[in-house]
Enzyme design. Structure first.
Site, PDB file in Angstrom:
ATOM      1  N   CYS A 104      47.436  48.595  39.736  1.00  0.00           N
ATOM      2  CA  CYS A 104      47.823  49.688  40.637  1.00  0.00           C
ATOM      3  C   CYS A 104      49.324  49.973  40.560  1.00  0.00           C
ATOM      4  O   CYS A 104      49.752  51.129  40.691  1.00  0.00           O
ATOM      5  CB  CYS A 104      47.419  49.362  42.068  1.00  0.00           C
ATOM      6  SG  CYS A 104      45.636  49.224  42.311  1.00  0.00           S
TER       7      CYS A 104
ATOM      8  N   ASP B  75      39.953  74.772  49.452  1.00  0.00           N
ATOM      9  CA  ASP B  75      38.878  74.980  50.427  1.00  0.00           C
ATOM     10  C   ASP B  75      38.449  73.679  51.082  1.00  0.00           C
ATOM     11  O   ASP B  75      37.503  73.658  51.882  1.00  0.00           O
ATOM     12  CB  ASP B  75      37.683  75.660  49.771  1.00  0.00           C
ATOM     13  CG  ASP B  75      37.118  74.864  48.586  1.00  0.00           C
ATOM     14  OD1 ASP B  75      37.658  73.787  48.268  1.00  0.00           O
ATOM     15  OD2 ASP B  75      36.135  75.335  47.976  1.00  0.00           O
TER      16      ASP B  75
END
Length: 220
Positions: free
Chosen positions: A45, A139
């Site tokens: 990570c 959206d």
């Protein structure tokens, strides 16, 4: 909750390294990439967060906001950011969400709803399913979900490629073929009849089979 492509991305409030935010309000009229991590101070990570900081201008150019996510508290994120900058050459230049109560991890289906307790004392292996990439449109609908194992670093160049396709196909009635890259030929969407296609592409198209209609990328 089972999230799928086309689902509304769940809204939430959370603390981040850039202050408290309401997720949908923060996205606004932009696209968004939310990418999650099972634990702070983990090696794979660390490389991912540094690379995302390096290529952030590419996301900016596409009107895409990027935001990281880890189950640990925001204070840990700030300390981790120093390590990321030192080892990767690029410190996170985007917000990182903290989820010490595991609420968002469960909301997004990355941990079972039955998971109890907090992030304190949990190991990366306990949270190994918190390794997702969500691409979310203006959206607030989910356009892409990728799930990676802890031992495999994510390919964020591929995420950019997919965003190029998503943004193109949202604007034009086309689809992109295998390994497509910006500027290459595209396929007329199957929902477009030949009569409609003649209006859209008066110069015609290549048709190796009736269901494969190839045209130059619109606007290229």
């Amino acid at each position: 909750m089972t999230l799928q492509i086309g689902s509304t991305a769940p809204d939430f409030e959370a603390e981040t390294t850039e202050g408290r935010m309401r997720f949908h309000d923060w996205i606004g009229d932009s696209w968004c990439v939310l990418f999650s991590h099972p634990k702070d101070f983990t090696p794979v990570c660390t490389t991912e967060l540094g690379y995302m900081a390096k290529i952030k201008p590419e996301f900016d150019r596409r009107n895409v906001k990027i935001i990281g996510f880890s189950v640990d508290p925001v204070g840990n994120h700030a300390r981790w950011a120093e390590d990321i900058g030192e080892t990767q050459g690029h410190k996170p230049n985007y917000p990182m969400i903290g989820d010490p109560e595991l609420e968002i991890s469960k909301l997004y289906g990355m941990l079972p709803a039955s998971t109890s307790g907090t992030s304190d004392g949990r190991t990366p292996a306990d949270n190994q399913t918190v390794r997702n990439v969500f691409v979310i449109g203006p959206d607030k609908k989910i356009k892409l979900i990728l799930v990676y194992p802890m031992t495999t670093g994510r390919n964020f160049d591929e995420v950019l490629r997919v965003i190029d396709s998503l943004q193109l196909t949202a604007k034009h009635r086309v689809a992109t073929p295998v390994n497509w890259k910006q500027g290459e030929d595209v396929i007329i969407a199957g929902s477009v009849s030949n009569d409609e296609a003649k209006q859209l592409y008066p110069e015609g198209w290549r048709e190796p089979k009736p269901y494969i209609r190839i045209v130059p990328q619109p606007g290229s």
